[in-house]
Motif scaffolding. Structure first.
Motif, PDB file in Angstrom:
ATOM      1  N   SER A  28      -5.663  -6.930  -5.097  1.00  0.00           N
ATOM      2  CA  SER A  28      -6.651  -6.274  -5.425  1.00  0.00           C
ATOM      3  C   SER A  28      -6.746  -4.807  -4.601  1.00  0.00           C
ATOM      4  O   SER A  28      -6.484  -4.881  -3.568  1.00  0.00           O
ATOM      5  CB  SER A  28      -7.932  -6.918  -5.026  1.00  0.00           C
ATOM      6  OG  SER A  28      -8.989  -6.286  -5.517  1.00  0.00           O
ATOM      7  N   SER A  29      -7.042  -3.907  -5.346  1.00  0.00           N
ATOM      8  CA  SER A  29      -7.197  -2.600  -4.537  1.00  0.00           C
ATOM      9  C   SER A  29      -8.157  -2.524  -3.681  1.00  0.00           C
ATOM     10  O   SER A  29      -9.406  -2.716  -4.116  1.00  0.00           O
ATOM     11  CB  SER A  29      -7.558  -1.473  -5.729  1.00  0.00           C
ATOM     12  OG  SER A  29      -6.184  -1.469  -6.616  1.00  0.00           O
ATOM     13  N   VAL A  72      -4.109  -2.042  -0.621  1.00  0.00           N
ATOM     14  CA  VAL A  72      -4.193  -3.391  -1.261  1.00  0.00           C
ATOM     15  C   VAL A  72      -4.408  -4.490  -0.401  1.00  0.00           C
ATOM     16  O   VAL A  72      -4.012  -4.592   0.887  1.00  0.00           O
ATOM     17  CB  VAL A  72      -2.535  -3.456  -1.795  1.00  0.00           C
ATOM     18  CG1 VAL A  72      -2.281  -4.882  -2.423  1.00  0.00           C
ATOM     19  CG2 VAL A  72      -2.295  -2.431  -2.874  1.00  0.00           C
ATOM     20  N   ALA A  87       0.744  -1.094  -0.070  1.00  0.00           N
ATOM     21  CA  ALA A  87       0.089   0.008   0.004  1.00  0.00           C
ATOM     22  C   ALA A  87       0.870   1.206  -0.001  1.00  0.00           C
ATOM     23  O   ALA A  87       1.892   1.326   0.582  1.00  0.00           O
ATOM     24  CB  ALA A  87      -0.736   0.189   1.278  1.00  0.00           C
ATOM     25  N   THR A  96      -9.228  -4.619  -9.485  1.00  0.00           N
ATOM     26  CA  THR A  96     -10.156  -3.608  -8.750  1.00  0.00           C
ATOM     27  C   THR A  96     -11.360  -3.399  -9.193  1.00  0.00           C
ATOM     28  O   THR A  96     -11.845  -4.209  -9.938  1.00  0.00           O
ATOM     29  CB  THR A  96      -9.344  -2.209  -9.288  1.00  0.00           C
ATOM     30  OG1 THR A  96      -9.751  -1.120  -8.267  1.00  0.00           O
ATOM     31  CG2 THR A  96      -9.760  -1.801 -10.665  1.00  0.00           C
ATOM     32  N   THR A 147      -8.748   3.433  -3.366  1.00  0.00           N
ATOM     33  CA  THR A 147      -7.870   4.419  -3.823  1.00  0.00           C
ATOM     34  C   THR A 147      -8.506   5.804  -3.720  1.00  0.00           C
ATOM     35  O   THR A 147      -9.655   5.833  -4.153  1.00  0.00           O
ATOM     36  CB  THR A 147      -7.677   3.998  -5.059  1.00  0.00           C
ATOM     37  OG1 THR A 147      -6.766   2.601  -5.276  1.00  0.00           O
ATOM     38  CG2 THR A 147      -6.628   5.140  -5.698  1.00  0.00           C
ATOM     39  N   SER A 158      -3.577   4.278  -1.760  1.00  0.00           N
ATOM     40  CA  SER A 158      -3.709   3.207  -2.662  1.00  0.00           C
ATOM     41  C   SER A 158      -3.309   1.981  -1.898  1.00  0.00           C
ATOM     42  O   SER A 158      -2.628   1.475  -1.508  1.00  0.00           O
ATOM     43  CB  SER A 158      -3.091   2.985  -3.795  1.00  0.00           C
ATOM     44  OG  SER A 158      -3.184   1.927  -4.469  1.00  0.00           O
ATOM     45  N   ALA A 172      -3.502  -8.147 -11.070  1.00  0.00           N
ATOM     46  CA  ALA A 172      -4.162  -7.103 -10.116  1.00  0.00           C
ATOM     47  C   ALA A 172      -5.664  -6.689 -10.527  1.00  0.00           C
ATOM     48  O   ALA A 172      -5.830  -6.796 -11.837  1.00  0.00           O
ATOM     49  CB  ALA A 172      -3.562  -5.638 -10.199  1.00  0.00           C
ATOM     50  N   ASN A 202      -8.094   4.029 -14.048  1.00  0.00           N
ATOM     51  CA  ASN A 202      -7.758   2.560 -14.363  1.00  0.00           C
ATOM     52  C   ASN A 202      -7.507   2.080 -15.829  1.00  0.00           C
ATOM     53  O   ASN A 202      -6.765   1.223 -16.126  1.00  0.00           O
ATOM     54  CB  ASN A 202      -8.760   1.642 -13.761  1.00  0.00           C
ATOM     55  CG  ASN A 202      -8.746   1.749 -12.049  1.00  0.00           C
ATOM     56  OD1 ASN A 202      -7.589   1.740 -11.576  1.00  0.00           O
ATOM     57  ND2 ASN A 202     -10.057   1.779 -11.686  1.00  0.00           N
ATOM     58  N   THR A 234       2.095   1.475  -6.080  1.00  0.00           N
ATOM     59  CA  THR A 234       1.364   0.490  -5.500  1.00  0.00           C
ATOM     60  C   THR A 234       1.725  -0.945  -6.531  1.00  0.00           C
ATOM     61  O   THR A 234       2.232  -1.783  -6.301  1.00  0.00           O
ATOM     62  CB  THR A 234       0.291   0.461  -5.120  1.00  0.00           C
ATOM     63  OG1 THR A 234       0.373   1.320  -3.906  1.00  0.00           O
ATOM     64  CG2 THR A 234      -0.404  -0.893  -4.849  1.00  0.00           C
ATOM     65  N   LEU A 235       1.538  -0.662  -7.881  1.00  0.00           N
ATOM     66  CA  LEU A 235       1.491  -1.573  -9.024  1.00  0.00           C
ATOM     67  C   LEU A 235       2.638  -2.111  -9.091  1.00  0.00           C
ATOM     68  O   LEU A 235       2.994  -3.175  -9.280  1.00  0.00           O
ATOM     69  CB  LEU A 235       0.790  -0.924 -10.087  1.00  0.00           C
ATOM     70  CG  LEU A 235      -0.881  -0.849 -10.119  1.00  0.00           C
ATOM     71  CD1 LEU A 235      -1.317  -0.229 -11.396  1.00  0.00           C
ATOM     72  CD2 LEU A 235      -1.471  -2.137 -10.032  1.00  0.00           C
ATOM     73  N   LYS A 244      -1.175   4.844  -6.720  1.00  0.00           N
ATOM     74  CA  LYS A 244      -1.562   3.664  -7.226  1.00  0.00           C
ATOM     75  C   LYS A 244      -0.623   3.053  -8.264  1.00  0.00           C
ATOM     76  O   LYS A 244      -0.201   1.967  -8.346  1.00  0.00           O
ATOM     77  CB  LYS A 244      -2.775   3.529  -8.176  1.00  0.00           C
ATOM     78  CG  LYS A 244      -3.392   2.358  -8.708  1.00  0.00           C
ATOM     79  CD  LYS A 244      -5.136   2.386  -8.898  1.00  0.00           C
ATOM     80  CE  LYS A 244      -5.513   1.192  -8.996  1.00  0.00           C
ATOM     81  NZ  LYS A 244      -6.998   0.864  -9.098  1.00  0.00           N
TER      82      LYS A 244
END
Length: 305
Positions: free
Chosen positions: A236-237, A227, A212, A273, A240, A225, A271, A286, A259-260, A256
């Protein structure tokens, strides 16, 4: 064929996870989380986790209880899933009937339910008295593909993991509460119990404080963000967002992105969301990351009077 509805037991956890993964693959959970949630959900929720057995095999699950964080009294939830290979045999109907009877006992006035967006599921909900409200999408991103580069962090902004607030998470709670209050929903939620949040959110076994990301301004968290992960390959988010007064600066997108990148570096490959279908700003964010819609659910409601 015999269908039995009963309360969840810890030894049902793996079977329940199978139900959820087959019925709604983007919904991230683990056997540990199923047991943990039963033991740590707030008492005010009056939550029950029901399972349906068909000839001794768990084939369905229903999570039901009071929406105790909703500002509107009487709101409740009934979220039911049945393994696709066992649908049409009465397990879902038995679960919903048991859940509705229980909700009436605890004083609920209306039941909200997430229903899969396929034609059969929507028709089933309508036949059982549930009226469609608002849709929401699950989106998927392949983390093994290319990701947008991490933008330059603006002057005066600092990116940190949530672990930076391990000793005092209250500033994170305050940010989460503010963002949650602005989230589009026909039920709504007000996070006003810090002690409960520490247990149910901060302490959830799937929550990853390392992945996160928080955006700080003058040391204060203003965007984040969050997680959850399955500890294997998927994330999975969880949430955010940005405080209202700091929006329009790309801080949520920045958090975000960080985080990714951390998730991919940690070896995660997928991932997910979720977005309210009317939340155009987050859907746009997104899409820029490369997320694609992979499933849809529609919120339904039924009056229980």
């Amino acid at each position: 064929m015999t269908i039995t509805v009963r309360d969840f037991r810890p030894d049902d956890a793996e079977a329940v996870v199978r139900v959820l993964r087959e019925a709604i693959p983007p919904l991230l959970t683990t056997a540990e989380a199923q047991v943990w949630e039963r033991e740590h959900t707030a008492a005010a929720a009056r939550q029950r986790l029901l399972v349906a057995e068909m000839d001794g095999e768990v084939v369905g699950r229903c999570q039901t209880g009071l929406a105790h964080e909703s500002p509107t009294p009487g709101n409740a939830y009934v979220n039911t899933y049945v393994r696709p290979d066992r649908r049409g045999r009465g397990a879902g109907t038995a679960l919903v009937a048991a859940a509705e009877a229980y909700l009436r006992e605890v004083g609920a006035e209306r039941a909200y339910s997430w229903v899969l967006g396929d034609e059969d599921s929507l028709a089933y909900a309508g036949r059982h008295g549930y009226a469609a409200r608002r849709p929401a999408h699950f989106l998927r991103l392949d983390l093994t593909a290319s990701l947008p580069p991490l933008p330059e962090v603006p002057a005066g902004v600092e990116l940190v993991d949530c672990t930076a607030f391990a000793d005092d998470p209250r500033p994170v709670f305050e940010l989460d509460a503010a963002v949650t209050a602005d989230e589009p929903s026909d039920v709504g939620a007000e996070l006003d119990d810090y002690a409960e949040w520490l247990v149910s959110t901060w302490g959830h076994p799937c929550q990853s404080r390392e992945l996160a990301t928080l955006a700080l301004v003058d040391g204060r968290p203003v965007a984040f963000s969050a997680v959850v992960t399955d500890g294997v390959s998927r994330m999975s988010s969880a949430m955010t967002g940005t405080l209202r007064e700091y929006r329009g600066r790309g801080l949520a997108s920045l958090a975000k992105t960080a985080t990714l990148h951390k998730a991919r570096a940690a070896g995660l490959r997928e991932a997910f969301t979720g977005n309210d279908a009317e939340n155009a700003p987050m859907l746009a964010v997104n899409r820029k990351f490369g997320y694609e819609i992979c499933a849809t659910e529609v919120r339904h409601v039924r009056e229980l009077g």
